[in-house]
Design a protein around this motif. Sequence first.
Motif, PDB file in Angstrom:
ATOM      1  N   GLN A 188       0.759  -1.317   0.076  1.00  0.00           N
ATOM      2  CA  GLN A 188       0.031  -0.185  -0.009  1.00  0.00           C
ATOM      3  C   GLN A 188       0.606   1.511   0.059  1.00  0.00           C
ATOM      4  O   GLN A 188       0.354   2.154  -0.593  1.00  0.00           O
ATOM      5  N   GLU A 189       2.009   1.040   0.417  1.00  0.00           N
ATOM      6  CA  GLU A 189       2.770   2.621   0.763  1.00  0.00           C
ATOM      7  C   GLU A 189       3.857   2.857  -0.017  1.00  0.00           C
ATOM      8  O   GLU A 189       4.122   3.742  -0.538  1.00  0.00           O
ATOM      9  N   THR A 190       4.263   1.522  -0.800  1.00  0.00           N
ATOM     10  CA  THR A 190       5.259   1.898  -1.981  1.00  0.00           C
ATOM     11  C   THR A 190       4.948   2.310  -3.149  1.00  0.00           C
ATOM     12  O   THR A 190       3.805   2.264  -3.416  1.00  0.00           O
ATOM     13  N   GLU A 191       5.848   3.203  -3.877  1.00  0.00           N
ATOM     14  CA  GLU A 191       5.669   3.795  -5.182  1.00  0.00           C
ATOM     15  C   GLU A 191       6.333   3.111  -6.187  1.00  0.00           C
ATOM     16  O   GLU A 191       5.910   3.017  -7.322  1.00  0.00           O
ATOM     17  N   SER A 192       6.983   1.961  -5.983  1.00  0.00           N
ATOM     18  CA  SER A 192       7.921   1.339  -6.818  1.00  0.00           C
ATOM     19  C   SER A 192       7.109   0.113  -7.358  1.00  0.00           C
ATOM     20  O   SER A 192       6.417  -0.651  -6.709  1.00  0.00           O
ATOM     21  N   GLN A 193       7.054   0.109  -8.472  1.00  0.00           N
ATOM     22  CA  GLN A 193       5.928  -1.061  -9.677  1.00  0.00           C
ATOM     23  C   GLN A 193       6.815  -2.336  -9.166  1.00  0.00           C
ATOM     24  O   GLN A 193       6.015  -3.427  -9.008  1.00  0.00           O
ATOM     25  N   ASP A 194       8.131  -2.485  -9.164  1.00  0.00           N
ATOM     26  CA  ASP A 194       8.657  -3.634  -8.942  1.00  0.00           C
ATOM     27  C   ASP A 194       8.597  -4.172  -7.543  1.00  0.00           C
ATOM     28  O   ASP A 194       8.308  -5.463  -7.267  1.00  0.00           O
ATOM     29  N   ALA A 195       8.416  -3.276  -6.697  1.00  0.00           N
ATOM     30  CA  ALA A 195       8.374  -3.578  -5.230  1.00  0.00           C
ATOM     31  C   ALA A 195       6.682  -4.073  -5.092  1.00  0.00           C
ATOM     32  O   ALA A 195       6.284  -5.072  -4.554  1.00  0.00           O
ATOM     33  N   LYS A 196       5.855  -3.390  -5.655  1.00  0.00           N
ATOM     34  CA  LYS A 196       4.405  -3.922  -5.732  1.00  0.00           C
ATOM     35  C   LYS A 196       4.141  -5.380  -6.225  1.00  0.00           C
ATOM     36  O   LYS A 196       3.481  -6.242  -5.611  1.00  0.00           O
ATOM     37  N   GLU A 197       4.722  -5.437  -7.346  1.00  0.00           N
ATOM     38  CA  GLU A 197       4.901  -6.847  -8.012  1.00  0.00           C
ATOM     39  C   GLU A 197       5.611  -7.924  -6.961  1.00  0.00           C
ATOM     40  O   GLU A 197       4.987  -9.037  -6.928  1.00  0.00           O
ATOM     41  N   SER A 208      -6.694  -5.202  -7.596  1.00  0.00           N
ATOM     42  CA  SER A 208      -5.653  -5.336  -8.477  1.00  0.00           C
ATOM     43  C   SER A 208      -6.065  -5.770  -9.809  1.00  0.00           C
ATOM     44  O   SER A 208      -5.162  -5.666 -10.722  1.00  0.00           O
ATOM     45  N   LEU A 209      -7.074  -6.663 -10.017  1.00  0.00           N
ATOM     46  CA  LEU A 209      -7.532  -7.093 -11.308  1.00  0.00           C
ATOM     47  C   LEU A 209      -7.710  -6.090 -12.099  1.00  0.00           C
ATOM     48  O   LEU A 209      -7.764  -6.295 -13.532  1.00  0.00           O
ATOM     49  N   SER A 210      -7.834  -4.860 -11.802  1.00  0.00           N
ATOM     50  CA  SER A 210      -8.132  -3.679 -12.609  1.00  0.00           C
ATOM     51  C   SER A 210      -7.066  -2.780 -12.873  1.00  0.00           C
ATOM     52  O   SER A 210      -7.206  -1.611 -13.454  1.00  0.00           O
ATOM     53  N   GLU A 211      -5.788  -3.185 -12.578  1.00  0.00           N
ATOM     54  CA  GLU A 211      -4.856  -2.357 -12.975  1.00  0.00           C
ATOM     55  C   GLU A 211      -4.439  -2.628 -14.296  1.00  0.00           C
ATOM     56  O   GLU A 211      -4.662  -3.698 -15.038  1.00  0.00           O
ATOM     57  N   ASN A 271      -1.021  -2.761 -15.097  1.00  0.00           N
ATOM     58  CA  ASN A 271       0.139  -3.596 -14.994  1.00  0.00           C
ATOM     59  C   ASN A 271      -0.117  -5.066 -14.969  1.00  0.00           C
ATOM     60  O   ASN A 271      -0.787  -5.431 -14.108  1.00  0.00           O
ATOM     61  N   GLU A 272       0.042  -5.648 -16.264  1.00  0.00           N
ATOM     62  CA  GLU A 272      -0.266  -6.884 -16.528  1.00  0.00           C
ATOM     63  C   GLU A 272       0.187  -7.953 -15.406  1.00  0.00           C
ATOM     64  O   GLU A 272      -0.293  -9.061 -15.181  1.00  0.00           O
ATOM     65  N   THR A 273       1.369  -7.581 -14.820  1.00  0.00           N
ATOM     66  CA  THR A 273       2.205  -8.552 -13.889  1.00  0.00           C
ATOM     67  C   THR A 273       1.184  -8.537 -12.487  1.00  0.00           C
ATOM     68  O   THR A 273       1.060  -9.604 -11.834  1.00  0.00           O
ATOM     69  N   LEU A 307     -14.822  -9.066 -12.795  1.00  0.00           N
ATOM     70  CA  LEU A 307     -13.374  -8.795 -12.810  1.00  0.00           C
ATOM     71  C   LEU A 307     -12.366 -10.103 -13.073  1.00  0.00           C
ATOM     72  O   LEU A 307     -11.446  -9.940 -13.850  1.00  0.00           O
ATOM     73  N   ILE A 308     -12.985 -11.381 -12.638  1.00  0.00           N
ATOM     74  CA  ILE A 308     -12.243 -12.317 -12.926  1.00  0.00           C
ATOM     75  C   ILE A 308     -12.706 -12.617 -14.498  1.00  0.00           C
ATOM     76  O   ILE A 308     -11.441 -13.054 -15.239  1.00  0.00           O
ATOM     77  N   ILE A 309     -13.745 -12.567 -15.091  1.00  0.00           N
ATOM     78  CA  ILE A 309     -14.124 -12.777 -16.541  1.00  0.00           C
ATOM     79  C   ILE A 309     -13.215 -11.961 -17.367  1.00  0.00           C
ATOM     80  O   ILE A 309     -12.779 -12.289 -18.506  1.00  0.00           O
ATOM     81  N   ASN A 310     -13.063 -10.451 -16.976  1.00  0.00           N
ATOM     82  CA  ASN A 310     -12.188  -9.802 -17.666  1.00  0.00           C
ATOM     83  C   ASN A 310     -10.863 -10.380 -17.909  1.00  0.00           C
ATOM     84  O   ASN A 310     -10.293  -9.866 -18.805  1.00  0.00           O
ATOM     85  N   CYS A 311     -10.277 -11.100 -16.852  1.00  0.00           N
ATOM     86  CA  CYS A 311      -8.902 -11.556 -16.917  1.00  0.00           C
ATOM     87  C   CYS A 311      -9.077 -12.501 -18.293  1.00  0.00           C
ATOM     88  O   CYS A 311      -7.787 -12.900 -18.595  1.00  0.00           O
ATOM     89  N   LEU A 312     -10.031 -13.287 -18.681  1.00  0.00           N
ATOM     90  CA  LEU A 312     -10.083 -14.113 -19.934  1.00  0.00           C
ATOM     91  C   LEU A 312      -9.575 -13.466 -21.004  1.00  0.00           C
ATOM     92  O   LEU A 312      -9.000 -14.056 -21.943  1.00  0.00           O
ATOM     93  N   SER A 313      -9.379 -12.303 -21.230  1.00  0.00           N
ATOM     94  CA  SER A 313      -8.912 -11.485 -22.339  1.00  0.00           C
ATOM     95  C   SER A 313      -7.642 -11.045 -22.178  1.00  0.00           C
ATOM     96  O   SER A 313      -6.928 -10.354 -23.037  1.00  0.00           O
ATOM     97  N   SER A 314      -6.769 -11.471 -21.238  1.00  0.00           N
ATOM     98  CA  SER A 314      -5.342 -11.212 -21.014  1.00  0.00           C
ATOM     99  C   SER A 314      -4.341 -11.839 -22.001  1.00  0.00           C
ATOM    100  O   SER A 314      -4.789 -12.781 -22.414  1.00  0.00           O
ATOM    101  N   PRO A 315      -3.568 -10.994 -22.356  1.00  0.00           N
ATOM    102  CA  PRO A 315      -2.429 -11.649 -23.250  1.00  0.00           C
ATOM    103  C   PRO A 315      -1.708 -12.686 -22.591  1.00  0.00           C
ATOM    104  O   PRO A 315      -0.906 -13.298 -23.290  1.00  0.00           O
ATOM    105  N   ARG A 316      -1.572 -12.830 -21.416  1.00  0.00           N
ATOM    106  CA  ARG A 316      -1.003 -13.602 -20.478  1.00  0.00           C
ATOM    107  C   ARG A 316      -1.273 -14.810 -20.263  1.00  0.00           C
ATOM    108  O   ARG A 316      -2.468 -14.974 -19.694  1.00  0.00           O
ATOM    109  N   GLU A 317      -0.775 -15.870 -20.616  1.00  0.00           N
ATOM    110  CA  GLU A 317      -1.431 -17.475 -20.546  1.00  0.00           C
ATOM    111  C   GLU A 317      -1.537 -17.587 -19.055  1.00  0.00           C
ATOM    112  O   GLU A 317      -2.565 -18.137 -18.737  1.00  0.00           O
TER     113      GLU A 317
END
Length: 192
Positions: A25-34, A65-68, A70-72, A102-112
């Motif tokens: 919640q507090e970090t600004e770093s995308q890498d740290a969030k991931e 986070s499903l609405s982010e 950032n695909e990761t 939100l979960i159904i929306n994940c069906l259109s992700s480019p990530r396997e």
Amino acid sequence: MAQKSKVDPHVGRLGYLQALVTEFQETESQDAKEQVLANLANFAYDPSNYQYLRQLQVLDLFLDSLSEENETLVEFAIGGLCNLCPDKANKEYILQTGGIPLIINCLSSPREETVLSAVTTLLYLSPSSPGSHPELSALPVVQCMLRFSLSANTRLRNLAQIFLEDVCTPSQVAEARQGGEHSALGIPLPKA
């Protein structure tokens, strides 16, 4: 590379999970969030953590986070939900808080992995009594599963076939087959 988590090694499991949530919640770093979200998704695999994760509202964190963009983050969030939803209390929470769209929306992700986790999560969420959550077997979802059942990816093909057999009625599958060339509202197959 994300910084090493600043967690006191002498805190208990709840304290450690709380520190992860706070860091997310507090970090600004995308890498740290991931990295933190990946850790939380891994902790979600252990049923002994379910109570703590509910207490810390990690299910909401995953759902949000499903609405982010950032695909990761989306991949780790759906993986975490997939790990949590075999538990009845977690399943009910996801269903009651509107998690299905939100979960159904994940069906259109480019990530396997995102798509595989989304299909698996929808399977876990499917009710034992048909009709209580009709959005699970709505026409676009069934069309999507028909398309996935034709995939060259064995895991995706098998999961889609299980979904069609266990979640959908034969008439829903027939209607989806008649509804076009498996358009599934433009949902593409994920990249391998």
